[in-house]
Write a protein that holds these residues in place. Structure first.
Motif, PDB file in Angstrom:
ATOM      1  N   TYR A  23      -7.115   8.087   3.403  1.00  0.00           N
ATOM      2  CA  TYR A  23      -6.303   7.306   4.910  1.00  0.00           C
ATOM      3  C   TYR A  23      -5.604   6.185   4.601  1.00  0.00           C
ATOM      4  N   LEU A  24      -5.223   5.220   3.646  1.00  0.00           N
ATOM      5  CA  LEU A  24      -4.199   4.385   3.208  1.00  0.00           C
ATOM      6  C   LEU A  24      -2.993   5.113   2.003  1.00  0.00           C
ATOM      7  N   LYS A  25      -2.960   6.298   2.566  1.00  0.00           N
ATOM      8  CA  LYS A  25      -2.427   6.904   0.993  1.00  0.00           C
ATOM      9  C   LYS A  25      -0.160   6.419   1.406  1.00  0.00           C
ATOM     10  N   LEU A  26      -0.245   6.186   2.480  1.00  0.00           N
ATOM     11  CA  LEU A  26       1.431   6.038   3.696  1.00  0.00           C
ATOM     12  C   LEU A  26       1.367   4.571   2.654  1.00  0.00           C
ATOM     13  N   GLU A  27       0.421   3.174   3.021  1.00  0.00           N
ATOM     14  CA  GLU A  27       0.216   2.238   3.231  1.00  0.00           C
ATOM     15  C   GLU A  27       0.449   2.019   1.014  1.00  0.00           C
ATOM     16  N   ALA A  28       0.090   2.748   0.545  1.00  0.00           N
ATOM     17  CA  ALA A  28      -0.457   3.283  -1.279  1.00  0.00           C
ATOM     18  C   ALA A  28       0.643   3.156  -1.594  1.00  0.00           C
ATOM     19  N   ALA A  29       1.408   4.298  -1.072  1.00  0.00           N
ATOM     20  CA  ALA A  29       3.082   4.962  -1.281  1.00  0.00           C
ATOM     21  C   ALA A  29       4.158   3.758  -0.364  1.00  0.00           C
ATOM     22  N   ARG A  30       3.936   2.692  -0.172  1.00  0.00           N
ATOM     23  CA  ARG A  30       4.765   1.984   0.063  1.00  0.00           C
ATOM     24  C   ARG A  30       4.681   0.481  -0.508  1.00  0.00           C
ATOM     25  N   LEU A  31       3.127   0.325  -1.336  1.00  0.00           N
ATOM     26  CA  LEU A  31       2.937  -0.766  -2.162  1.00  0.00           C
ATOM     27  C   LEU A  31       3.281  -0.504  -3.893  1.00  0.00           C
ATOM     28  N   SER A  32       3.431   1.334  -3.942  1.00  0.00           N
ATOM     29  CA  SER A  32       3.615   1.033  -5.108  1.00  0.00           C
ATOM     30  C   SER A  32       5.978   1.387  -5.601  1.00  0.00           C
ATOM     31  N   LEU A  33       6.147   1.622  -3.949  1.00  0.00           N
ATOM     32  CA  LEU A  33       7.733   1.174  -4.332  1.00  0.00           C
ATOM     33  C   LEU A  33       6.942  -0.998  -3.845  1.00  0.00           C
ATOM     34  N   VAL A  34       6.641  -1.770  -3.588  1.00  0.00           N
ATOM     35  CA  VAL A  34       6.692  -2.896  -3.744  1.00  0.00           C
ATOM     36  C   VAL A  34       6.647  -3.088  -4.914  1.00  0.00           C
ATOM     37  N   MET A  35       5.720  -2.748  -5.269  1.00  0.00           N
ATOM     38  CA  MET A  35       4.750  -3.500  -6.561  1.00  0.00           C
ATOM     39  C   MET A  35       6.283  -3.085  -8.143  1.00  0.00           C
ATOM     40  N   GLY A  36       6.885  -1.619  -7.979  1.00  0.00           N
ATOM     41  CA  GLY A  36       7.873  -1.155  -8.571  1.00  0.00           C
ATOM     42  C   GLY A  36       7.376  -1.175  -9.239  1.00  0.00           C
ATOM     43  N   ASP A  37       7.351  -1.929 -11.269  1.00  0.00           N
ATOM     44  CA  ASP A  37       7.184  -1.583 -12.528  1.00  0.00           C
ATOM     45  C   ASP A  37       5.916  -2.066 -12.458  1.00  0.00           C
ATOM     46  N   THR A  38       4.662  -1.413 -12.244  1.00  0.00           N
ATOM     47  CA  THR A  38       3.624  -2.066 -12.996  1.00  0.00           C
ATOM     48  C   THR A  38       3.011  -0.768 -14.050  1.00  0.00           C
ATOM     49  N   ARG A  39       2.990  -1.876 -14.516  1.00  0.00           N
ATOM     50  CA  ARG A  39       1.692  -0.758 -15.667  1.00  0.00           C
ATOM     51  C   ARG A  39       0.298  -0.994 -15.303  1.00  0.00           C
ATOM     52  N   ARG A  75      -0.647  -6.918   7.163  1.00  0.00           N
ATOM     53  CA  ARG A  75      -1.302  -7.555   6.701  1.00  0.00           C
ATOM     54  C   ARG A  75      -2.195  -6.190   5.770  1.00  0.00           C
ATOM     55  N   THR A  76      -2.270  -5.513   6.115  1.00  0.00           N
ATOM     56  CA  THR A  76      -2.793  -4.028   5.349  1.00  0.00           C
ATOM     57  C   THR A  76      -2.320  -3.956   3.809  1.00  0.00           C
ATOM     58  N   LEU A  77      -0.550  -3.821   3.929  1.00  0.00           N
ATOM     59  CA  LEU A  77      -0.701  -4.006   2.434  1.00  0.00           C
ATOM     60  C   LEU A  77      -0.750  -5.142   1.773  1.00  0.00           C
ATOM     61  N   SER A  78      -0.274  -6.294   2.220  1.00  0.00           N
ATOM     62  CA  SER A  78      -0.669  -7.349   1.160  1.00  0.00           C
ATOM     63  C   SER A  78      -2.310  -7.744   0.599  1.00  0.00           C
ATOM     64  N   ILE A  79      -2.689  -7.078   1.936  1.00  0.00           N
ATOM     65  CA  ILE A  79      -4.459  -7.168   1.311  1.00  0.00           C
ATOM     66  C   ILE A  79      -4.450  -6.514   0.118  1.00  0.00           C
ATOM     67  N   MET A  80      -4.083  -5.109   0.252  1.00  0.00           N
ATOM     68  CA  MET A  80      -4.195  -4.488  -1.077  1.00  0.00           C
ATOM     69  C   MET A  80      -2.971  -4.695  -1.846  1.00  0.00           C
ATOM     70  N   TYR A  81      -2.351  -5.281  -2.145  1.00  0.00           N
ATOM     71  CA  TYR A  81      -1.492  -6.066  -3.214  1.00  0.00           C
ATOM     72  C   TYR A  81      -2.344  -7.294  -3.581  1.00  0.00           C
ATOM     73  N   SER A  82      -3.160  -8.306  -2.552  1.00  0.00           N
ATOM     74  CA  SER A  82      -3.805  -8.437  -3.131  1.00  0.00           C
ATOM     75  C   SER A  82      -5.626  -8.567  -4.383  1.00  0.00           C
ATOM     76  N   CYS A  83      -6.035  -6.966  -3.887  1.00  0.00           N
ATOM     77  CA  CYS A  83      -6.324  -6.372  -4.331  1.00  0.00           C
ATOM     78  C   CYS A  83      -5.953  -5.512  -5.938  1.00  0.00           C
ATOM     79  N   LEU A  84      -5.173  -5.537  -5.788  1.00  0.00           N
ATOM     80  CA  LEU A  84      -4.794  -4.519  -7.021  1.00  0.00           C
ATOM     81  C   LEU A  84      -4.555  -6.244  -8.382  1.00  0.00           C
ATOM     82  N   LEU A  85      -3.489  -7.467  -7.905  1.00  0.00           N
ATOM     83  CA  LEU A  85      -4.017  -8.260  -8.101  1.00  0.00           C
ATOM     84  C   LEU A  85      -5.006  -8.884  -9.198  1.00  0.00           C
ATOM     85  N   THR A  86      -6.209  -8.269  -8.193  1.00  0.00           N
ATOM     86  CA  THR A  86      -7.305  -9.012  -8.828  1.00  0.00           C
ATOM     87  C   THR A  86      -7.839  -8.422 -10.228  1.00  0.00           C
TER      88      THR A  86
END
Length: 192
Positions: A23-39, A75-86
């Motif tokens: 249910y967060l698929k669209l937000e995850a797609a947006r976040l992928s664009l923001v994070m760019g080349d994350t390996r 807010r949601t994208l920011s939290i998702m971003y922080s989750c991935l940075l953990t």
């Protein structure tokens, strides 16, 4: 629903979207664009059930963007971003982002927090303990009940790090933050 695989090795490319429920698929797609080349640091990943959905969290990531990039997001994208940075390769980044997500009561945040309780960086464990009152017992209890093998493996990893790095400093188990954390988390799992 119990996850049989907690740490898997895969040769297939991983996607940020897999770390979150569908249910967060669209937000995850947006976040992928923001994070760019994350390996992804390696082929290992953590497979668990969160909010009745299978998620696959990267074990470690290399992200060259700024931690501040997440502050300009919704807010949601920011939290998702922080989750991935953990999952970042830098322990200081993991700790700072943990502080951002600890107060968030969303079931998809829980696996990112619990994963950090098995870490070797004692400052990360101290951060978890100092913010423990912010955790939602219902969400964390449900996650632990849905992932008993994962929870046990994470606890075992914490014990292994204590034995390797901290046993001489903290001879009694109650003196080590990791044991205290897991005792308190275990209490959540017995609540219904």
């Amino acid at each position: 629903m119990e996850s049989d695989v907690t740490l898997q090795t895969s040769a297939t490319p991983k996607s940020i979207a897999n770390a979150f429920p569908p249910y967060l698929k669209l937000e995850a797609a947006r976040l992928s664009l923001v994070m760019g080349d994350t390996r992804f640091a390696d082929h290992r990943s953590i497979e668990v059930t969160a909010d009745k959905n299978r998620v696959v969290i990267p074990y470690r990531i290399h992200h060259e963007g700024s931690e501040q990039d997440g502050r300009s997001l919704s807010r949601t994208l920011s939290i998702m971003y922080s989750c991935l940075l953990t999952r970042h390769h830098n322990g200081y980044v993991r700790q700072r982002q943990l502080e951002r997500i600890l107060p968030v009561s969303e079931p998809w945040v829980v696996p990112f927090v619990v994963q950090l309780t098995g870490e070797y960086v004692i400052e990360v464990l101290d951060t978890c303990e100092s913010h423990f009152s912010l955790l939602d017992p219902v969400l964390y209890g449900a996650f632990i009940r849905d992932n008993p093998k994962y929870f046990q493996a994470t606890r075992d990893r914490m014990i292994s790090y204590w034995d390797c790095y901290y046993r001489l400093l903290y001879k009694r188990k109650p003196d080590y933050v990791g044991f205290r954390l897991f005792d308190r988390l275990q209490e959540f799992s017995s609540r219904l």
